[in-house]
Scaffold this active site. Structure first.
Site, PDB file in Angstrom:
ATOM      1  CB  CYS A 112      -0.921   0.010   1.222  1.00 58.55           C
ATOM      2  SG  CYS A 112      -2.035   1.451   1.283  1.00 58.55           S
ATOM      3  CG  HIS A 155      -5.672  -1.895  -2.164  1.00 60.08           C
ATOM      4  ND1 HIS A 155      -4.773  -2.632  -1.441  1.00 60.08           N
ATOM      5  CD2 HIS A 155      -5.351  -0.592  -1.943  1.00 60.08           C
ATOM      6  CE1 HIS A 155      -3.941  -1.806  -0.809  1.00 60.08           C
ATOM      7  NE2 HIS A 155      -4.266  -0.570  -1.109  1.00 60.08           N
ATOM      8  CD  GLU A 156      -6.564   2.060  -4.580  1.00 55.34           C
ATOM      9  OE1 GLU A 156      -5.542   1.411  -4.865  1.00 55.34           O
ATOM     10  OE2 GLU A 156      -6.586   2.879  -3.647  1.00 55.34           O
ATOM     11  CG  HIS A 159      -7.280   2.908   0.961  1.00 56.50           C
ATOM     12  ND1 HIS A 159      -6.604   2.740   2.152  1.00 56.50           N
ATOM     13  CD2 HIS A 159      -6.439   2.460   0.001  1.00 56.50           C
ATOM     14  CE1 HIS A 159      -5.415   2.223   1.924  1.00 56.50           C
ATOM     15  NE2 HIS A 159      -5.289   2.033   0.620  1.00 56.50           N
TER      16      HIS A 159
END
Ligand SMILES: COc1ccccc1NC(=O)N[C@H](C(=O)N(CC(=O)NO)CC1CCCC1)C(C)(C)C
Ligand SMILES: [Zn+2]
Length: 186
Positions: A112, A155-156, A159
């Site tokens: 990351c 993954h984004e 966030h």
């Protein structure tokens, strides 16, 4: 231009908050941010610029990583050889509508831009997802992705929900890959 010093590191509160939905039209500030986030990814994948500014080659970036708790992600997933990128865009208010039971993972685990350390372990994610999102103009899209680009998008979006990749790693058997999971990067 965005450089590594603008990217907050683990421990920053923005990485553990749920980001706010955006309304349209986007403010000039948010329109500028969208442009800068995608430009960072392009710069980070340009050898000369990346070298000059010490940028890590990024494929995705979420606004909370810049300390902005808003639902905006930039994606730049390169194609193979010189063909154009698979994903080269900014998504606003993305939402996963469907996900496959079948799981996938990157053979070497994940990293990351907000984590300056190796965290070994398998990150299992749905292999295929259907995502609804808006572009910077507010137009709505629904898109089905699989494999690597599905992993980047998840993954984004994590966030935007205060989730870090290592939250998914099995603490007792970090390297365990369940039977039937697709291993990417083999
Ligand atoms: C051009 O660069 C590549 C080409 C081919 C394969 C991989 C890459 N680059 C990456 O995977 N880059 C990672 C990345 O951008 N991220 C995004 C991030 O941290 N977003 O918050 C981590 C990736 C781990 C799985 C999905 C995204 C870092 C953390 C290693 C910088
Ligand atoms: Zn990340």
């Amino acid at each position: 231009m965005i450089t590594m010093k603008d990217i907050v590191l683990e421990g920053h509160p923005a990485l553990r908050k749920r980001a706010e939905k955006l309304t349209f039209p986007l403010s000039p500030e948010h329109q500028e941010l969208a442009k800068e986030m995608l430009e960072f990814l392009h710069n980070s994948q340009n050898p000369e610029i990346a070298e000059k500014y010490g940028l890590r080659a990024g494929v995705g970036l979420a606004a909370p990583q810049l300390g902005k708790s808003i639902q905006m992600i930039a994606l730049l997933v390169p194609g193979f050889e010189e063909e154009e990128a698979i994903l080269d865009e900014v998504w606003i208010n993305p939402r996963i509508m469907r996900e496959s039971v079948k799981k996938a993972c990157l053979k070497d685990g994940e990293g990351c831009l907000s984590v300056n350390r190796e965290v070994p372990g398998i990150v299992l994610r749905p292999e295929r997802i259907t995502v609804k999102y808006q572009d910077v103009n507010g137009d709505e899209f629904v898109r089905t992705l699989n494999d690597y680009e599905a992993i980047v998008v998840q993954h984004e979006i994590d966030h935007l929900n205060g989730v870090m990749f290592y939250d998914h790693i099995n603490q007792t058997q970090p390297m365990y890959i369940p039977k039937g999971a697709v291993v990417i990067g083999e």
